[in-house]
Design an enzyme around this catalytic site. Structure first.
Site, PDB file in Angstrom:
ATOM      1  N   ASP A  68      35.508  53.567  39.646  1.00 51.50           N
ATOM      2  CA  ASP A  68      36.937  53.257  39.536  1.00 51.50           C
ATOM      3  C   ASP A  68      37.439  53.440  38.104  1.00 51.50           C
ATOM      4  O   ASP A  68      36.795  52.979  37.160  1.00 51.50           O
ATOM      5  CB  ASP A  68      37.200  51.822  39.968  1.00 51.50           C
ATOM      6  N   CYS A  83      44.526  48.890  46.835  1.00 53.69           N
ATOM      7  CA  CYS A  83      43.611  48.372  45.828  1.00 53.69           C
ATOM      8  C   CYS A  83      42.585  47.482  46.520  1.00 53.69           C
ATOM      9  O   CYS A  83      42.563  47.378  47.746  1.00 53.69           O
ATOM     10  CB  CYS A  83      44.412  47.593  44.768  1.00 53.69           C
ATOM     11  N   GLU A 120      31.530  43.304  47.505  1.00 51.07           N
ATOM     12  CA  GLU A 120      31.408  42.817  46.122  1.00 51.07           C
ATOM     13  C   GLU A 120      31.460  41.295  45.987  1.00 51.07           C
ATOM     14  O   GLU A 120      32.041  40.773  45.036  1.00 51.07           O
ATOM     15  CB  GLU A 120      32.486  43.460  45.246  1.00 51.07           C
ATOM     16  N   HIS A 172      49.021  43.523  46.899  1.00 58.47           N
ATOM     17  CA  HIS A 172      49.511  42.502  45.985  1.00 58.47           C
ATOM     18  C   HIS A 172      50.622  41.665  46.603  1.00 58.47           C
ATOM     19  O   HIS A 172      51.245  40.843  45.931  1.00 58.47           O
ATOM     20  CB  HIS A 172      49.987  43.145  44.681  1.00 58.47           C
ATOM     21  N   LYS A 181      48.804  28.328  36.795  1.00 56.23           N
ATOM     22  CA  LYS A 181      48.299  29.037  37.979  1.00 56.23           C
ATOM     23  C   LYS A 181      48.098  28.054  39.132  1.00 56.23           C
ATOM     24  O   LYS A 181      48.522  28.319  40.275  1.00 56.23           O
ATOM     25  CB  LYS A 181      46.982  29.719  37.628  1.00 56.23           C
TER      26      LYS A 181
END
Length: 771
Positions: free
Chosen positions: A614, A741, A499, A709, A27
């Site tokens: 959700d 999203c 959030e 995305h 990653k």
């Protein structure tokens, strides 16, 4: 071959392995490459080092045949698209100019070119890039990656088996390319694709492959006679090749059903089957089909999707039965170990008693090797290991952690009325519109806002003890203030607090509910460089205290506009966790739903007019076999309604779903009885709006107009175009405007620009509609 000689020949193997590395090195290298901080050579060197480490660890654990080709820089289905030359026309120039950058452009898009659509890999939380095919698609073989990785493993002295997505599954996963009629069936391209697979197999054979694994998980779903005939033709033709390695066809996630005798009769050399969970039915089906005399059977008896230790004696019993049904029997996990974390030994903070119950990828490789040894040498060779396994299984079964009498009594007392709103939707809708006073085409976001570097540093500092909880909470307050101020300035109608306090939409709640366990290093790939840490659902669930109310109240005090309360639904709390396997999923779902019901009630009491619960995982958890779906959808929708049905008539309940094929669950979406649902629609070009309209969905809908995305920023014109497509299916009075999203993975620069485009598009259409 007799059962005794088959046992003596038993090998341990795996279908695939986690890619990220112990410190998520992959990653970091990929994201560094995207930022220009890591060179292409350095990225590829990191990937090569991780492959070497994986093979070495597997071999060291006693796995005698390692997989190659399962390692990917982004997605193994995208790798297959490259291997068969099915590059979408809009990406060809980029791939030809720079294969690596073109590869990532297909996955993520660019400012000028849209990426491939992304959706869930069967009923897992892994996402794959959907191939785009049409009547004009020309396939060409590109074996460079598969051959290079095979040679890497062979040069290191490993016995290696390349893994490819099988041709039938590849075509069944594909969809018509943009501009191609929707009724086009990619499977009609099979005869065009098979020569390309033949070329790939020939190249791998020349490079030294004794076996090649062709993954066909699509065959565990309900398949038509035409699809089964295509499967038979595919493996008749591939099996008839002379210049090829031996072929192992692998399926997993469920029973093969009608496809099993098709493959058993095919001129292939081996079959890999899942024998865990519902796929345990493969045992009886295999016997009924006459077994696999003279062929190799790879038996997936270790659960590759969950993290509990294996019942070794039960698996050995299954393996002993299988010995009489095949030429050789090898031992494997049920599927690729991509779906579990890397190493349970890294979880040093867990209660040692609980740690004994867990097996991640490295532990599962050890279990596979141990079972293979027990089959080869007899149980007497592993007596001590079997005794330790019995003790660990008994420890879990008898632990007070797993059972809470109060929780079980409350769940048993639930009635049908508890899971229904007191008023029908039309009455609720009128009351909610009066109370909210929103404009036509109201704008909102899904919930999360970018997790800034400052926020991540603060979270790390709190964990390391460099700051105290008071300083951390002040950092969170600052983030909330900035998010609220931006949304007001941008002109959004229904706000969120962003959030910032949440590390993950499931883990955040799991850490506050009894019965859940959180890991520190249990990372699992969701897509690309997005990794999640699914919590472990070990015992009965309850909510000791409110989880979100304080942050909601703080945000709502900053604005006169409505702020949504934000929760994760019961099905998603299960789907994105490693669930307990010692009771029905429905029982666990109702426990979670009751805990969420308490939270919804407290949010409403604190002033929440809109509460979003959700359920992005509702579709992904759908059983692969249609016969199993009604029971699942019944308890799943009841669990959602149980969580959300205790509110006032004028409190608006939202839900959200993303990146899935929704056609199979339209009735269930209606049964959720949410007042507003938001769904992914940007990559799929607003298809879901038409599906909802065709199904007669009567409630309000927010089909996404920004693909979050991808790093590209949509223009207001693009958003208008998508919204017009939505309006063609959904009346303006029931249409919301929102992203696909949450925005957690996006940067602030693109977030500001994209949301401004979204608001501008909504206002332009309001003006048009008013005119």
């Amino acid at each position: 071959m007799t059962a005794k000689s088959a046992a003596a020949a038993t090998l341990a193997t795996v279908y695939g392995y986690p890619r990220q590395g112990g410190g998520r090195e992959l990653k970091k290298a990929i994201e560094g490459y995207w930022k220009g901080a890591v060179s292409a050579d350095a990225l590829l060197a990191t990937a090569a080092d991780l492959r070497l480490e994986n093979w070495s660890r597997l071999a060291g654990a006693g796995v005698q045949e390692v997989p190659t080709g399962d390692f990917s820089l982004y997605d193994h289905v995208l790798d297959t698209t490259v291997a068969v030359g099915a590059i979408p026309p809009r990406h060809r120039a980029a791939v030809e100019a720079d294969p690596l950058d073109g590869y990532f452009a297909m996955a993520r898009g660019t400012q000028d070119v849209a990426p491939l659509e992304m959706t869930k890999w069967f009923d897992t939380n892994y996402h794959y890039l959907v191939p785009e095919l049409g009547p004009d698609t020309v396939f060409t073989a590109n074996s460079a990656k598969a051959v290079a990785e095979l040679r890497e493993a062979l040069d290191l002295g490993h016995s290696a088996r390349p893994v490819l997505v099988g041709p039938v599954t590849y075509l069944l996963l594909a969809k018509p390319a943009p501009g191609v009629p929707e009724d086009f069936q990619p499977l009609t391209l099979l005869d065009r694709l098979l020569p390309v697979y033949a070329a790939l197999l020939a190249d791998l054979h020349e490079a030294g492959a004794a076996w090649v694994q062709l993954d066909e998980p699509a065959l565990v779903q309900d398949r038509t006679p035409a699809e089964l005939n295509a499967t038979a033709r595919a493996y008749r033709d591939l099996g008839a090749l002379t210049d090829r390695p031996k072929l192992l066809v692998a399926s997993y996630f469920d029973r093969l059903g009608a496809a099993l005798p098709v493959l058993a009769r095919a001129p292939i050399d081996g079959l890999a089957l899942d024998f865990t969970g519902p796929a345990a039915a493969n045992l009886g089906d295999l016997a009924a089909a006459g077994g696999l005399p003279g062929k190799r059977l790879v038996a997936g008896v270790v659960d590759g999707r969950n993290i509990w230790i294996n019942d070794l004696e039960k698996s050995l019993s299954t393996l002993a039965t299988l010995l009489g049904l095949a030429g050789t029997v090898d031992v494997a996990p049920s599927c690729s170990l991509l779906h579990v974390p890397l190493d349970a030994a890294a979880e040093r903070d867990l209660d040692p008693q609980i740690a004994r119950w867990l097996a991640f990828a490295r532990q599962k490789a050890n279990e596979v090797a141990l079972l293979a040894r027990g089959l080869r040498e007899g149980t007497g060779a592993i007596t001590a290991e079997l005794a330790a396994n019995r003790a660990d299984l008994a420890s879990r079964a008898n632990s007070p952690i797993t059972r809470d009498p109060a929780v079980r009594a409350r769940t048993a007392a639930v009635t049908e009325a508890d899971a229904r709103r007191a008023q029908a939707y039309p009455e609720r809708a009128e009351a909610q519109r009066t109370r909210l006073g929103l404009p036509l085409l109201p704008t909102t976001t899904i919930g999360s806002f970018p997790q800034t570097s400052e926020l991540r540093v603060a979270r790390a500092d709190l964990t390391a003890g460099r700051i105290d909880s008071a300083a951390y909470r002040e950092r969170i307050r600052t983030e909330v203030r900035e998010v609220i101020a931006f949304q007001e300035k941008a002109g959004l109608d229904v706000l969120v607090h962003g959030e910032p306090e949440r590390n993950d939409m499931v883990q955040y709640f799991a850490e506050q509910l009894t019965g859940y366990l959180a890991t520190r290093h249990g990372w699992v790939q969701s897509y690309g460089t997005r990794y999640v840490r699914p919590p472990v659902l070990a015992g009965d669930i309850s909510r000791p205290h409110p989880m979100t109310v304080d942050w909601f109240r703080y945000a709502q005090d900053l604005t006169d506009r409505p702020v949504k309360g934000m929760l994760t639904g019961p099905v998603t709390m299960l789907a994105w966790s490693f669930v307990r396997d010692d009771q029905p999923l429905a029982d666990t779902a109702f426990q979670v739903a009751l805990a969420l019901r308490d939270e919804v009630t407290d949010l409403e009491a604190a002033g929440a007019v809109v509460v979003q619960v959700d359920e992005p995982a509702l579709r992904e958890t759908l059983p692969l076999r249609s016969a199993d779906r009604p029971a699942y959808l019944d308890w799943a929708t009841v669990a959602f309604r149980l969580a959300t049905s205790g509110v006032r008539v004028d409190t608006q309940i939202h839900t959200h779903m993303c990146y899935a094929e929704f056609g199979a669950i339209m009735t269930a979406i209606d049964e959720l009885d949410a007042d507003v649902i938001s769904l992914e629609a940007a990559r799929s070009h607003m298809e879901v709006a038409g599906e909802l309209a065709a199904a007669g969905y009567p409630r309000e809908v927010g089909p996404g107009v920004w693909d979050i995305h991808s790093p590209r920023v949509p223009s207001a014109d693009e958003a208008v175009e998508l919204l017009r497509a939505g309006l063609a299916a959904i009346p303006a009075e029931r249409l919301w405007v929102n992203p696909d999203c949450g925005l957690k993975t996006r940067g602030w620069t693109e977030t500001r620009a994209s949301l401004e485009s979204l608001v501008t598009a909504a206002r332009r259409l309001r003006d048009d509609l008013a005119g």
